[in-house]
Design a protein around this motif. Structure first.
Motif, PDB file in Angstrom:
ATOM      1  N   MET A   1     104.315 -77.487 -27.755  1.00 45.25           N
ATOM      2  CA  MET A   1     104.386 -78.869 -27.323  1.00 45.25           C
ATOM      3  C   MET A   1     105.601 -79.044 -26.422  1.00 45.25           C
ATOM      4  O   MET A   1     106.684 -78.651 -26.792  1.00 45.25           O
ATOM      5  N   ARG A   2     105.377 -79.630 -25.257  1.00 41.06           N
ATOM      6  CA  ARG A   2     106.474 -79.868 -24.321  1.00 41.06           C
ATOM      7  C   ARG A   2     106.020 -80.893 -23.306  1.00 41.06           C
ATOM      8  O   ARG A   2     104.876 -80.889 -22.881  1.00 41.06           O
ATOM      9  N   LEU A   3     106.939 -81.765 -22.934  1.00 39.70           N
ATOM     10  CA  LEU A   3     106.715 -82.599 -21.768  1.00 39.70           C
ATOM     11  C   LEU A   3     107.535 -81.970 -20.655  1.00 39.70           C
ATOM     12  O   LEU A   3     108.757 -81.886 -20.751  1.00 39.70           O
ATOM     13  N   TRP A   4     106.846 -81.495 -19.629  1.00 37.43           N
ATOM     14  CA  TRP A   4     107.536 -80.876 -18.505  1.00 37.43           C
ATOM     15  C   TRP A   4     108.385 -81.923 -17.809  1.00 37.43           C
ATOM     16  O   TRP A   4     108.052 -83.108 -17.799  1.00 37.43           O
ATOM     17  N   HIS A   5     109.459 -81.459 -17.210  1.00 34.51           N
ATOM     18  CA  HIS A   5     110.306 -82.344 -16.401  1.00 34.51           C
ATOM     19  C   HIS A   5     109.400 -83.034 -15.386  1.00 34.51           C
ATOM     20  O   HIS A   5     108.561 -82.392 -14.753  1.00 34.51           O
ATOM     21  N   GLN A   6     109.562 -84.338 -15.237  1.00 36.20           N
ATOM     22  CA  GLN A   6     108.629 -85.078 -14.391  1.00 36.20           C
ATOM     23  C   GLN A   6     108.658 -84.638 -12.923  1.00 36.20           C
ATOM     24  O   GLN A   6     107.663 -84.787 -12.221  1.00 36.20           O
ATOM     25  N   ALA A   7     109.747 -84.053 -12.448  1.00 38.79           N
ATOM     26  CA  ALA A   7     109.787 -83.562 -11.071  1.00 38.79           C
ATOM     27  C   ALA A   7     108.842 -82.378 -10.867  1.00 38.79           C
ATOM     28  O   ALA A   7     108.464 -82.075  -9.739  1.00 38.79           O
ATOM     29  N   LEU A   8     108.458 -81.717 -11.960  1.00 40.17           N
ATOM     30  CA  LEU A   8     107.567 -80.555 -11.865  1.00 40.17           C
ATOM     31  C   LEU A   8     106.089 -80.932 -11.847  1.00 40.17           C
ATOM     32  O   LEU A   8     105.258 -80.090 -11.504  1.00 40.17           O
ATOM     33  N   LEU A   9     105.752 -82.146 -12.208  1.00 39.03           N
ATOM     34  CA  LEU A   9     104.338 -82.510 -12.339  1.00 39.03           C
ATOM     35  C   LEU A   9     103.500 -82.165 -11.103  1.00 39.03           C
ATOM     36  O   LEU A   9     102.432 -81.576 -11.248  1.00 39.03           O
ATOM     37  N   PRO A  10     103.958 -82.472  -9.883  1.00 42.68           N
ATOM     38  CA  PRO A  10     103.130 -82.138  -8.716  1.00 42.68           C
ATOM     39  C   PRO A  10     103.008 -80.631  -8.448  1.00 42.68           C
ATOM     40  O   PRO A  10     102.146 -80.198  -7.695  1.00 42.68           O
ATOM     41  N   LEU A  11     103.877 -79.836  -9.081  1.00 43.61           N
ATOM     42  CA  LEU A  11     103.915 -78.399  -8.821  1.00 43.61           C
ATOM     43  C   LEU A  11     103.232 -77.568  -9.905  1.00 43.61           C
ATOM     44  O   LEU A  11     102.997 -76.373  -9.701  1.00 43.61           O
ATOM     45  N   LEU A  12     102.927 -78.183 -11.033  1.00 41.83           N
ATOM     46  CA  LEU A  12     102.361 -77.421 -12.158  1.00 41.83           C
ATOM     47  C   LEU A  12     100.980 -76.884 -11.821  1.00 41.83           C
ATOM     48  O   LEU A  12     100.172 -77.577 -11.186  1.00 41.83           O
ATOM     49  N   PRO A  13     100.692 -75.666 -12.264  1.00 42.34           N
ATOM     50  CA  PRO A  13      99.337 -75.140 -12.100  1.00 42.34           C
ATOM     51  C   PRO A  13      98.332 -75.966 -12.906  1.00 42.34           C
ATOM     52  O   PRO A  13      98.704 -76.745 -13.799  1.00 42.34           O
ATOM     53  N   ARG A  14      97.072 -75.761 -12.614  1.00 40.99           N
ATOM     54  CA  ARG A  14      95.972 -76.507 -13.230  1.00 40.99           C
ATOM     55  C   ARG A  14      96.075 -76.548 -14.754  1.00 40.99           C
ATOM     56  O   ARG A  14      95.994 -77.614 -15.362  1.00 40.99           O
ATOM     57  N   ALA A  15      96.246 -75.395 -15.378  1.00 37.62           N
ATOM     58  CA  ALA A  15      96.269 -75.335 -16.843  1.00 37.62           C
ATOM     59  C   ALA A  15      97.408 -76.172 -17.415  1.00 37.62           C
ATOM     60  O   ALA A  15      97.238 -76.841 -18.446  1.00 37.62           O
ATOM     61  N   GLN A  16      98.558 -76.171 -16.755  1.00 33.73           N
ATOM     62  CA  GLN A  16      99.710 -76.899 -17.268  1.00 33.73           C
ATOM     63  C   GLN A  16      99.558 -78.410 -17.074  1.00 33.73           C
ATOM     64  O   GLN A  16      99.936 -79.177 -17.947  1.00 33.73           O
ATOM     65  N   HIS A 105     115.381 -85.733 -19.164  1.00 34.46           N
ATOM     66  CA  HIS A 105     114.828 -84.944 -18.064  1.00 34.46           C
ATOM     67  C   HIS A 105     115.858 -84.882 -16.938  1.00 34.46           C
ATOM     68  O   HIS A 105     115.670 -85.403 -15.843  1.00 34.46           O
ATOM     69  N   ASN A 106     116.950 -84.204 -17.226  1.00 33.25           N
ATOM     70  CA  ASN A 106     118.044 -84.056 -16.271  1.00 33.25           C
ATOM     71  C   ASN A 106     117.979 -82.674 -15.621  1.00 33.25           C
ATOM     72  O   ASN A 106     117.003 -81.937 -15.804  1.00 33.25           O
ATOM     73  N   LYS A 107     119.001 -82.316 -14.871  1.00 30.28           N
ATOM     74  CA  LYS A 107     118.997 -81.036 -14.153  1.00 30.28           C
ATOM     75  C   LYS A 107     118.934 -79.849 -15.122  1.00 30.28           C
ATOM     76  O   LYS A 107     118.223 -78.880 -14.872  1.00 30.28           O
ATOM     77  N   TYR A 109     117.549 -79.768 -18.078  1.00 32.14           N
ATOM     78  CA  TYR A 109     116.199 -79.693 -18.622  1.00 32.14           C
ATOM     79  C   TYR A 109     115.233 -79.149 -17.574  1.00 32.14           C
ATOM     80  O   TYR A 109     114.333 -78.373 -17.891  1.00 32.14           O
ATOM     81  N   LEU A 110     115.435 -79.532 -16.319  1.00 30.98           N
ATOM     82  CA  LEU A 110     114.611 -78.995 -15.237  1.00 30.98           C
ATOM     83  C   LEU A 110     114.741 -77.475 -15.181  1.00 30.98           C
ATOM     84  O   LEU A 110     113.741 -76.753 -15.115  1.00 30.98           O
ATOM     85  N   GLU A 111     115.965 -76.973 -15.255  1.00 36.26           N
ATOM     86  CA  GLU A 111     116.188 -75.527 -15.226  1.00 36.26           C
ATOM     87  C   GLU A 111     115.559 -74.851 -16.446  1.00 36.26           C
ATOM     88  O   GLU A 111     114.997 -73.762 -16.338  1.00 36.26           O
ATOM     89  N   GLU A 112     115.646 -75.504 -17.607  1.00 32.87           N
ATOM     90  CA  GLU A 112     115.029 -74.963 -18.825  1.00 32.87           C
ATOM     91  C   GLU A 112     113.505 -74.878 -18.669  1.00 32.87           C
ATOM     92  O   GLU A 112     112.888 -73.880 -19.053  1.00 32.87           O
ATOM     93  N   CYS A 113     112.907 -75.894 -18.087  1.00 33.15           N
ATOM     94  CA  CYS A 113     111.458 -75.892 -17.870  1.00 33.15           C
ATOM     95  C   CYS A 113     111.045 -74.798 -16.875  1.00 33.15           C
ATOM     96  O   CYS A 113     110.044 -74.112 -17.086  1.00 33.15           O
ATOM     97  N   CYS A 133     117.476 -86.673 -10.328  1.00 33.69           N
ATOM     98  CA  CYS A 133     117.744 -86.186 -11.695  1.00 33.69           C
ATOM     99  C   CYS A 133     119.139 -86.602 -12.089  1.00 33.69           C
ATOM    100  O   CYS A 133     120.083 -86.297 -11.386  1.00 33.69           O
ATOM    101  N   SER A 134     119.253 -87.257 -13.185  1.00 33.26           N
ATOM    102  CA  SER A 134     120.604 -87.569 -13.667  1.00 33.26           C
ATOM    103  C   SER A 134     121.178 -86.367 -14.390  1.00 33.26           C
ATOM    104  O   SER A 134     120.455 -85.619 -14.994  1.00 33.26           O
ATOM    105  N   SER A 135     122.472 -86.181 -14.286  1.00 30.00           N
ATOM    106  CA  SER A 135     123.108 -85.021 -14.924  1.00 30.00           C
ATOM    107  C   SER A 135     123.654 -85.346 -16.260  1.00 30.00           C
ATOM    108  O   SER A 135     123.949 -86.380 -16.648  1.00 30.00           O
TER     109      SER A 135
END
Length: 135
Positions: A1-16, A105-107, A109-113, A133-135
């Motif tokens: 279970m994970r909510l991806w960083h919202q900046a990644l949503l447009p980049l995630l592959p289909r399955a994700q 969902h800061n920088k 967390y983005l790097e962790e995702c 992204c807030s730090s």
């Protein structure tokens, strides 16, 4: 279970992106408040924030040509087996685009995702959104 960083949503592959929709549906439904280490932070915020985040996922799915069940566009909807969430308001999509919904969902967390996706064999070319992204 994970909510991806919202900046990644447009980049995630289909399955994700499809998995993210299922995750949001589960959390909006009977999963609300059920502890899990990667999503516990969601429950420290109002339910509305999860709905706002899910709206971004739905918008991305539409952009890719998917047609999610229209019921999920109703902020109060929580799924077939649970009653609606009363009196919930949601921002318009245009107001959400440049807004960080969850402060977690800061920088970092983005790097962790991104690292988590790499472990799955997914190497995204991500421009770090310094201002969004807030730090």
């Amino acid at each position: 279970m994970r909510l991806w960083h919202q900046a990644l949503l447009p980049l995630l592959p289909r399955a994700q992106i499809l998995g993210q929709h299922r995750e949001c549906c589960a959390l909006r439904g009977k999963g609300w408040g059920k502890k899990h280490s990667t999503v516990n932070y969601v429950f420290t915020h109002s339910y509305k924030k999860l709905v706002d985040y899910h709206f971004l996922v739905l918008k991305e799915m539409e952009h890719r040509g998917y047609t999610p069940d229209p019921k999920w566009y109703s902020p109060e909807y929580r799924g077939k087996n649970i009653g609606p969430w009363p009196n919930l308001l949601i921002k318009e999509a245009s107001q959400l685009d440049n807004t960080t919904i969850f402060p977690e969902h800061n920088k970092d967390y983005l790097e962790e995702c991104i690292a988590n996706l790499r472990q799955k064999g997914i190497d995204l070319k991500v421009p770090f959104p310094g201002d969004s992204c807030s730090s």
